[in-house]
Design a protein around this motif. Structure first.
Motif, PDB file in Angstrom:
ATOM      1  N   ARG A  82      -9.198  -1.529   0.258  1.00  0.00           N
ATOM      2  CA  ARG A  82      -9.424  -2.436  -0.839  1.00  0.00           C
ATOM      3  C   ARG A  82     -10.691  -3.430  -0.132  1.00  0.00           C
ATOM      4  O   ARG A  82     -11.206  -4.145  -0.979  1.00  0.00           O
TER       5      ARG A  82
ATOM      6  N   GLU B  62       0.796  -1.209  -0.081  1.00  0.00           N
ATOM      7  CA  GLU B  62      -0.092   0.036   0.188  1.00  0.00           C
ATOM      8  C   GLU B  62       0.826   1.324   0.028  1.00  0.00           C
ATOM      9  O   GLU B  62       1.966   1.459   0.648  1.00  0.00           O
TER      10      GLU B  62
ATOM     11  N   VAL C  50      -2.702   1.860  -6.205  1.00  0.00           N
ATOM     12  CA  VAL C  50      -3.428   0.976  -5.641  1.00  0.00           C
ATOM     13  C   VAL C  50      -4.886   1.459  -5.228  1.00  0.00           C
ATOM     14  O   VAL C  50      -5.703   0.728  -4.815  1.00  0.00           O
ATOM     15  N   THR C  51      -5.265   2.560  -5.505  1.00  0.00           N
ATOM     16  CA  THR C  51      -6.273   3.359  -5.367  1.00  0.00           C
ATOM     17  C   THR C  51      -7.310   3.066  -6.331  1.00  0.00           C
ATOM     18  O   THR C  51      -6.952   2.916  -7.472  1.00  0.00           O
ATOM     19  N   ARG C  52      -8.609   3.412  -6.120  1.00  0.00           N
ATOM     20  CA  ARG C  52      -9.585   3.093  -6.959  1.00  0.00           C
ATOM     21  C   ARG C  52     -10.227   4.603  -7.087  1.00  0.00           C
ATOM     22  O   ARG C  52     -10.690   5.291  -6.017  1.00  0.00           O
TER      23      ARG C  52
END
Length: 449
Positions: A282, A180, A263-265
């Motif tokens: 997540r 992360e 790693v973000t949306r």
């Protein structure tokens, strides 16, 4: 007598036939002349009819006009690109330690390699060089000034993008790693006595307890802005061009929402988004509510094993009437009546309901002595749907303009089903590069907080 009569009839018949054939030839000839006229060029038409070719002149004028426009646009674009490139080279000399003129020559293969750092001391000295160069901007030959309207120096911002955990024990080939990526930013608040010999970024970071784990470091950026005016672009009619350069070391351009870990949306509309929702966790399921998403509105449903909540983020363009945005909010409130709903909005509206100063001198969108019309319209919607304002009074302002004007124009709302979930609303000052401060609050929903 019979022969004479018969001859007369034959002659009469013959004459009649000849007369019919002559009329057909004339019609055919007229048709040919008309068709031939349609296929003539303008000069031949003028020679044939002696009519002035108005349509031809109009088409020639349009061609000349469009050609001149294209040439002017190409000339202006050429000057703009050249000026931007020249300034980029100037900034490289002013703020990049180790920059050499040989790097400015485009050659293949390149004469030198990429400008890179390999030592920790070089990292800090490069930061020192950039910060000192920014603090001594008046020493530059170019007419550069700071981004604030009163020419005060805004602090540059150092942002570190690091793995959450990244420790390497090379002696026994072991490590501690968490993929992360977290981002920490710090303002380099500089004094007026900064010179080329007194500033130490390493000492400043240590004094602010700002640790750099180089083994976990993914990217480091130093951001600041400068302004300038290009007199060479001025002409008899056109004024000089004004520029604001947002400088970032190192220079990055990814074509995505900047400063967000991979790693973000990120949920936005597809075309020119003005709002977004970024999810780091997540373990949270994200469902886009496409029928409510557009350039100005982002709406998602966030779910966990403990429940779900609908969250919407809106940007009210201050040049637009507020009514279309309120209509979209009303649709949300009706669709999700009885379900947890949180709405965050850059409303560009002022009201005592969210603790903003309603009367500000010089505010063109709010005449002195009059209440904010946009704020009143939003108040009516809030009251009509029983929404709760989460904003708290004892906090830093959510907005700080370039002229030093501060107020609250960002609103956080929730319905009755979500009041108990939202807690800890606060404003974090001097963290964002934007003119809006960061708003933070917790959503307690089972085991997700």
């Amino acid at each position: 007598l019979e022969a004479l009569v018969s001859g007369s009839n034959s002659s009469s018949h013959f004459l009649s036939t000849c007369g019919y054939g002559s009329s057909g030839d004339q019609s055919e000839e007229r048709l040919r002349r008309k068709l031939r006229f349609f296929f003539m060029n303008p000069i031949e038409k003028w020679q044939s009819k002696r009519r002035f070719p108005y349509k031809f002149i109009v088409q020639v004028f349009k061609i000349i006009l469009v050609t001149v426009q294209l040439c002017l646009f190409a000339h202006n674009r050429y000057n703009h690109v050249n000026y931007s490139w020249d300034n980029r080279i100037a900034f490289s000399h002013l703020f990049l330690k180790g920059w050499d003129a040989t790097r400015e020559v485009n050659a293949y293969p390149p004469a030198v390699g990429n400008l890179a750092l390999y030592k920790i001391d070089d990292f800090y000295s490069t930061l020192d060089y950039a910060v000192v160069g920014y603090a001594n901007l008046t020493n530059a030959i170019g007419p550069y000034s700071y981004a604030e309207e009163d020419n005060t120096m805004t602090p540059p911002v150092l942002c570190l993008h690091q793995y959450k955990e990244g420790i390497i024990y090379g002696f026994n080939e072991s490590y501690i790693f968490n993929s992360e990526i977290v981002t920490h930013c710090l303002n380099f608040t500089l004094g007026h006595n900064i010179t080329r010999t007194v500033f130490s970024s390493k000492g400043f970071l240590e004094a602010n307890n700002f640790q750099i784990n180089f083994s976990a470091l993914v990217q480091a950026t130093l951001d600041f802005s400068v302004k300038t005016v290009n007199f060479k672009a001025a002409g008899p009619i056109t004024p000089p061009d004004c520029y604001k350069f947002d400088i970032q070391e190192p220079y990055t351009l990814r074509g995505k929402v900047l400063h967000m870990p991979v790693v973000t949306r990120i949920v936005t509309s597809r075309e020119m988004p003005m709002s977004a929702i970024v999810i780091f966790n997540r373990d949270i399921t994200v469902t886009k509510i496409t029928q409510l998403i557009n350039q100005w509105v982002t709406c998602v449903e966030l779910g966990t094993g403990a429940g779900r909540v609908v969250m919407a983020n809106l940007y009210f363009q201050f040049r637009h009437p507020i009514e279309p945005y309120l209509d979209q909010m009303e649709v949300m409130c009706r669709m999700y009546a009885g379900e947890p709903l949180i709405i965050t909005a850059d409303a560009n509206a002022k009201s005592p309901m969210w603790h903003s100063r309603v009367v500000i001198r010089g505010d063109r969108r709010n005449d002195a002595g009059r209440p904010c019309r946009r704020g009143q319209a939003l108040e009516e919607l809030i009251s009509g749907h029983g929404l709760e304002v989460v904003n708290q009074p004892v906090n830093a302002p959510t907005y700080k303009g370039r002229a030093g004007v501060t107020t609250n124009i960002d609103v956080t709302l929730c319905n009755a089903e979500c009041v108990a979930m939202v807690e800890g609303w606060r404003v974090v000052n001097d963290v964002m590069i934007s003119d809006h401060n960061m708003i933070v609050f917790d959503i307690t929903m089972g085991r997700v907080a």
